[in-house]
Design a protein around this motif. Sequence first.
Motif, PDB file in Angstrom:
ATOM      1  N   MET A  82       0.851  -1.182   0.000  1.00  0.00           N
ATOM      2  CA  MET A  82       0.000   0.000   0.000  1.00  0.00           C
ATOM      3  C   MET A  82       0.888   1.234   0.000  1.00  0.00           C
ATOM      4  SD  MET A  82      -2.952  -1.172   2.693  1.00  0.00           S
ATOM      5  CE  MET A  82      -1.842  -1.153   4.095  1.00  0.00           C
ATOM      6  N   ASN A  83       0.830   1.992  -1.069  1.00  0.00           N
ATOM      7  CA  ASN A  83       1.593   3.224  -1.202  1.00  0.00           C
ATOM      8  C   ASN A  83       0.663   4.419  -1.248  1.00  0.00           C
ATOM      9  OD1 ASN A  83       3.961   1.661  -1.424  1.00  0.00           O
ATOM     10  ND2 ASN A  83       3.764   1.546  -3.648  1.00  0.00           N
ATOM     11  N   SER A  84       1.221   5.579  -1.016  1.00  0.00           N
ATOM     12  CA  SER A  84       0.441   6.830  -1.075  1.00  0.00           C
ATOM     13  C   SER A  84      -0.838   6.721  -0.269  1.00  0.00           C
ATOM     14  CB  SER A  84       0.117   7.177  -2.536  1.00  0.00           C
ATOM     15  OG  SER A  84       1.290   7.295  -3.313  1.00  0.00           O
ATOM     16  N   LEU A  85      -0.702   6.271   0.957  1.00  0.00           N
ATOM     17  CA  LEU A  85      -1.881   6.066   1.797  1.00  0.00           C
ATOM     18  C   LEU A  85      -2.586   7.384   2.071  1.00  0.00           C
ATOM     19  CD1 LEU A  85      -0.419   3.293   4.039  1.00  0.00           C
ATOM     20  CD2 LEU A  85      -2.602   3.142   2.837  1.00  0.00           C
ATOM     21  N   LYS A  86      -3.897   7.320   2.050  1.00  0.00           N
ATOM     22  CA  LYS A  86      -4.737   8.500   2.193  1.00  0.00           C
ATOM     23  C   LYS A  86      -5.558   8.402   3.485  1.00  0.00           C
ATOM     24  CE  LYS A  86      -5.385   9.044  -2.821  1.00  0.00           C
ATOM     25  NZ  LYS A  86      -6.392   9.149  -3.901  1.00  0.00           N
TER      26      LYS A  86
END
Length: 122
Positions: A82-86
């Motif tokens: 999971m990248n660029s978690l918001k």
Amino acid sequence: QVQLVESGGGLVQPGGSLRLSCAASGSIFTIYRMGWSRQAPGKQRELVAAITRGGSSNYVDSVKGRFTISRDNAKNTVYLQMNSLKPEDPAVYYCNARLSLVNTPLSPTDYWGQGTQVTVSS
């Protein structure tokens, strides 16, 4: 008979990354589809990503381009990078697997892990 054990959840800042892992163990004959779902407080559980034994994957629109699902068939393990978690990603993430047991090789059944918490906060 079968256990799915997740790991890798935790607290991360917005824009950060986490890698979830889920290892299946027990009297497993074949694992067909593996996937990750998530459930945030007050919301229904949603399928985030799934992957077939052959490696075909699909994602919910909200995570496309940010999350990557993969699996190691030799280890009966599925991963979720999971990248660029918001801020909208926090939830309990559940691993699931559709698999058949040694005793019932032609009868696949769905199994679920206990869940791992993902928190996104600055």
